[in-house]
Design a protein around this motif. Structure first.
Motif: not given
Length: 137
Positions: A24-31, A52-55, A98-107
């Motif tokens: 389990v990876i808990v991150s904001d996946f920023r950077g 993914e933790i989003r603020d 950016d968040r859409d791209e992250l979701a697509a990469q993880l998928r």
């Protein structure tokens, strides 16, 4: 504190987790996105869940006038006039992209992905994901 590297952390997990495991990876996946190849290797051997933790304050720029923002990893400072509607719209669009791209990469890596917010309820979405979404896999 300087830049962080999720890729380096995933590499270490890959070396330490010898038996098939749930990672389990808990991150904001920023950077920097230096983690793609390492996550691909990890997902090939383990069941990986990305939490993914989003603020919301990092997703939407609101009109609060002139502000100074500081990148906590680099210390870089930037003067921003948030009264500009064009700036706010562009910021919001780039943040969503950016968040859409992250979701697509993880998928594309076959990694389960759940988004939790720092604002409001987080336990119910997590339980729903674990009980419902994970059963589909």
């Amino acid at each position: 504190a300087g830049p962080t590297s999720l890729g380096a952390a995933l590499e270490r997990v890959g070396r330490l987790a010898r038996r098939r495991s749930v990672v389990v990876i808990v991150s904001d996946f920023r950077g920097p996105r230096d983690w793609r190849s390492r996550l691909l290797r990890l997902a090939a051997r383990h069941d990986v869940i990305a939490v993914e933790i989003r603020d919301p304050r990092e997703q939407h720029l609101t009109d609060v006038g002139h502000i100074w923002v500081v990148d906590p990893e680099t210390g870089r400072e930037l003067s921003v006039d948030t009264r500009s509607r064009k700036l706010r719209d562009r910021f919001n669009a780039v943040a969503a992209e950016d968040r859409d791209e992250l979701a697509a990469q993880l998928r594309s890596l076959g990694v389960a992905h759940v988004v939790l917010s720092t604002h409001g309820e987080w336990l119910k979405p997590l339980v729903r994901f674990l009980l419902i979404e994970r059963r589909r896999r």
